[in-house]
Motif scaffolding. Structure first.
Motif, PDB file in Angstrom:
ATOM      1  N   ALA A 125       0.829  -1.210   0.000  1.00  0.00           N
ATOM      2  CA  ALA A 125       0.000   0.000   0.000  1.00  0.00           C
ATOM      3  C   ALA A 125       0.865   1.262   0.000  1.00  0.00           C
ATOM      4  O   ALA A 125       0.491   2.284  -0.586  1.00  0.00           O
ATOM      5  CB  ALA A 125      -0.941  -0.009   1.201  1.00  0.00           C
ATOM      6  N   TRP A 126       2.008   1.205   0.666  1.00  0.00           N
ATOM      7  CA  TRP A 126       2.944   2.340   0.678  1.00  0.00           C
ATOM      8  C   TRP A 126       3.366   2.706  -0.751  1.00  0.00           C
ATOM      9  O   TRP A 126       3.609   3.873  -1.062  1.00  0.00           O
ATOM     10  CB  TRP A 126       4.172   1.969   1.510  1.00  0.00           C
ATOM     11  CG  TRP A 126       5.228   3.031   1.598  1.00  0.00           C
ATOM     12  CD1 TRP A 126       6.236   3.260   0.712  1.00  0.00           C
ATOM     13  CD2 TRP A 126       5.397   3.994   2.641  1.00  0.00           C
ATOM     14  NE1 TRP A 126       7.030   4.291   1.120  1.00  0.00           N
ATOM     15  CE2 TRP A 126       6.529   4.766   2.308  1.00  0.00           C
ATOM     16  CE3 TRP A 126       4.707   4.270   3.819  1.00  0.00           C
ATOM     17  CZ2 TRP A 126       6.986   5.801   3.108  1.00  0.00           C
ATOM     18  CZ3 TRP A 126       5.160   5.301   4.621  1.00  0.00           C
ATOM     19  CH2 TRP A 126       6.290   6.054   4.277  1.00  0.00           C
ATOM     20  N   TYR A 127       3.450   1.683  -1.602  1.00  0.00           N
ATOM     21  CA  TYR A 127       3.839   1.891  -3.001  1.00  0.00           C
ATOM     22  C   TYR A 127       2.622   1.918  -3.930  1.00  0.00           C
ATOM     23  O   TYR A 127       2.733   1.663  -5.128  1.00  0.00           O
ATOM     24  CB  TYR A 127       4.808   0.789  -3.426  1.00  0.00           C
ATOM     25  CG  TYR A 127       6.125   0.833  -2.682  1.00  0.00           C
ATOM     26  CD1 TYR A 127       7.182   1.617  -3.142  1.00  0.00           C
ATOM     27  CD2 TYR A 127       6.313   0.103  -1.512  1.00  0.00           C
ATOM     28  CE1 TYR A 127       8.385   1.669  -2.454  1.00  0.00           C
ATOM     29  CE2 TYR A 127       7.518   0.147  -0.825  1.00  0.00           C
ATOM     30  CZ  TYR A 127       8.548   0.938  -1.295  1.00  0.00           C
ATOM     31  OH  TYR A 127       9.755   0.993  -0.620  1.00  0.00           O
ATOM     32  N   ASP A 128       1.449   2.212  -3.356  1.00  0.00           N
ATOM     33  CA  ASP A 128       0.202   2.376  -4.112  1.00  0.00           C
ATOM     34  C   ASP A 128      -0.244   1.105  -4.826  1.00  0.00           C
ATOM     35  O   ASP A 128      -0.836   1.157  -5.907  1.00  0.00           O
ATOM     36  CB  ASP A 128       0.329   3.522  -5.130  1.00  0.00           C
ATOM     37  CG  ASP A 128       0.555   4.864  -4.444  1.00  0.00           C
ATOM     38  OD1 ASP A 128      -0.069   5.104  -3.400  1.00  0.00           O
ATOM     39  OD2 ASP A 128       1.367   5.660  -4.952  1.00  0.00           O
ATOM     40  N   ILE A 129       0.008  -0.043  -4.214  1.00  0.00           N
ATOM     41  CA  ILE A 129      -0.455  -1.317  -4.754  1.00  0.00           C
ATOM     42  C   ILE A 129      -1.443  -1.912  -3.761  1.00  0.00           C
ATOM     43  O   ILE A 129      -1.061  -2.281  -2.643  1.00  0.00           O
ATOM     44  CB  ILE A 129       0.711  -2.292  -4.979  1.00  0.00           C
ATOM     45  CG1 ILE A 129       1.674  -1.726  -6.014  1.00  0.00           C
ATOM     46  CG2 ILE A 129       0.203  -3.648  -5.424  1.00  0.00           C
ATOM     47  CD1 ILE A 129       2.910  -2.583  -6.220  1.00  0.00           C
ATOM     48  N   PRO A 130      -2.715  -2.003  -4.108  1.00  0.00           N
ATOM     49  CA  PRO A 130      -3.693  -2.585  -3.172  1.00  0.00           C
ATOM     50  C   PRO A 130      -3.560  -4.102  -3.091  1.00  0.00           C
ATOM     51  O   PRO A 130      -3.212  -4.776  -4.073  1.00  0.00           O
ATOM     52  CB  PRO A 130      -5.038  -2.176  -3.784  1.00  0.00           C
ATOM     53  CG  PRO A 130      -4.761  -2.027  -5.241  1.00  0.00           C
ATOM     54  CD  PRO A 130      -3.339  -1.533  -5.354  1.00  0.00           C
TER      55      PRO A 130
END
Length: 327
Positions: A125-130
């Motif tokens: 999530a930190w890297y915008d991957i759900p």
């Protein structure tokens, strides 16, 4: 290529499944390569979506042998060794928890008390991957090589401090047999003597000892088509979670809040004595000294009646869902 490192055990790989599925969805057109020990390959094949397996056996002393990946994703740990190992593959970007000794600052902070499943979902999530932390299921293998509808008693664990007393496992196995369960005893090849001892004390015939027989795919099939699993906090418990097979998991030095099954599933039961977790030593009351030479007080505090009550509750919840085969 997206290169992912998770070079640990069965439970570790099972808890990384939601993150792996998130990566697969985020990069549908890129090769998803998973670096794991070779013995875990049968389990990797049950996850789905993995294009390439990179065996990690001996990796520390050799080159990766692959083209530089687009991303290298550390689902192995907080570093620095695992960070540096992945940087050796020369990725364009390292996806990992922040680690100053590895000079990696592009990532979230590590939380030692976080549940293992949520940890890796939060990293992505930190890297915008759900990633969906409830997406824990594995492909269900064919049962043609294993007995169906058995209750699995698994007394072993790689970490000795996670083991409950063999004599108590034997009593549980004997009582479950009396109640109509077809009990088998499982374990690794190294745990076969332990499994035979438990079966012998439980009065089970020798053919009920499945420890050391078959590969990881057969163990997965046994759990997937089983009635109930009773085990320590070890890999087979995570297979029960993946297949939604009713289970009773005995926790000792580590909290079920970090490694337990989802709390909203009534067909899974966890037993843990939190107030005794930090103590050192053994408890030999009411059991032979040999049975308790490795057992921590938190596990010693879990008694046989608690396990049997939990087993009945989990079994009933599983049958109410219509997901349990008993024949």
């Amino acid at each position: 290529m997206i290169l992912v490192l998770r070079a640990l055990g069965v439970g570790d790989l099972a808890t990384a499944v939601p993150a792996l599925r998130g990566l697969r969805a985020a990069f549908p057109d890129r090769t998803l390569a998973l670096a794991v020990p070779a013995w875990l390959i049968p389990l990797v094949e049950l996850i789905g979506g993995i294009d390439q397996i990179v065996p990690t056996d001996g990796l520390a002393s050799r080159e990766w042998g692959i083209d530089p990946p687009h991303w290298a994703v550390n689902l192995h740990g907080q570093g620095p060794q695992s960070h540096r190992l992945l940087l050796g593959a020369r990725p364009q970007r390292l996806v990992a928890f922040a680690c100053a000794p590895a000079d990696h600052h592009d990532g979230p902070a590590w939380d030692a008390d976080e549940h293992e499943v949520h940890r890796w979902c939060r990293l992505l999530a930190w890297y915008d991957i759900p990633a969906d932390p409830t997406d824990l299921g594995l492909r269900r293998p064919s049962p043609h090589r294993v007995p169906v509808g058995v209750t699995i008693v698994h007394p072993g664990a790689k970490v000795m401090g996670k083991r409950w007393a063999p004599g108590r496992f034997a009593t549980v196995a004997r009582e479950l047999t009396r109640l109509g369960h077809r009990v088998v005893v499982t374990g690794s090849t190294a745990e076969r003597d332990l499994a035979e001892r438990v079966a012998r004390q439980a009065g089970l015939p020798g053919d009920r000892v499945l420890a050391g027989r078959g590969d990881l795919a057969e163990l997965a099939a046994l759990v997937a088509h089983g009635r109930l699993v009773v085990s320590a906090d070890t890999g087979v418990a995570h297979l029960a979670t993946a297949y939604e097979t009713p289970s009773v998991v005995l926790f000792g030095p580590v909290s079920p809040r970090r490694w337990g099954p989802p709390p909203d599933r009534p067909w899974h039961r966890t037993l843990w004595s939190e107030e005794l977790t930090g103590r050192v030593g053994t408890d030999q009351r009411a059991d032979r000294r040999a049975d308790w030479q490795w057992v921590r007080p938190a596990l010693a505090a879990i008694d046989i009646d608690q396990v049997l009550v939990a087993a009945d509750e989990a079994d009933r919840a599983g049958q109410a869902r219509g997901a349990v085969t008993t024949k």
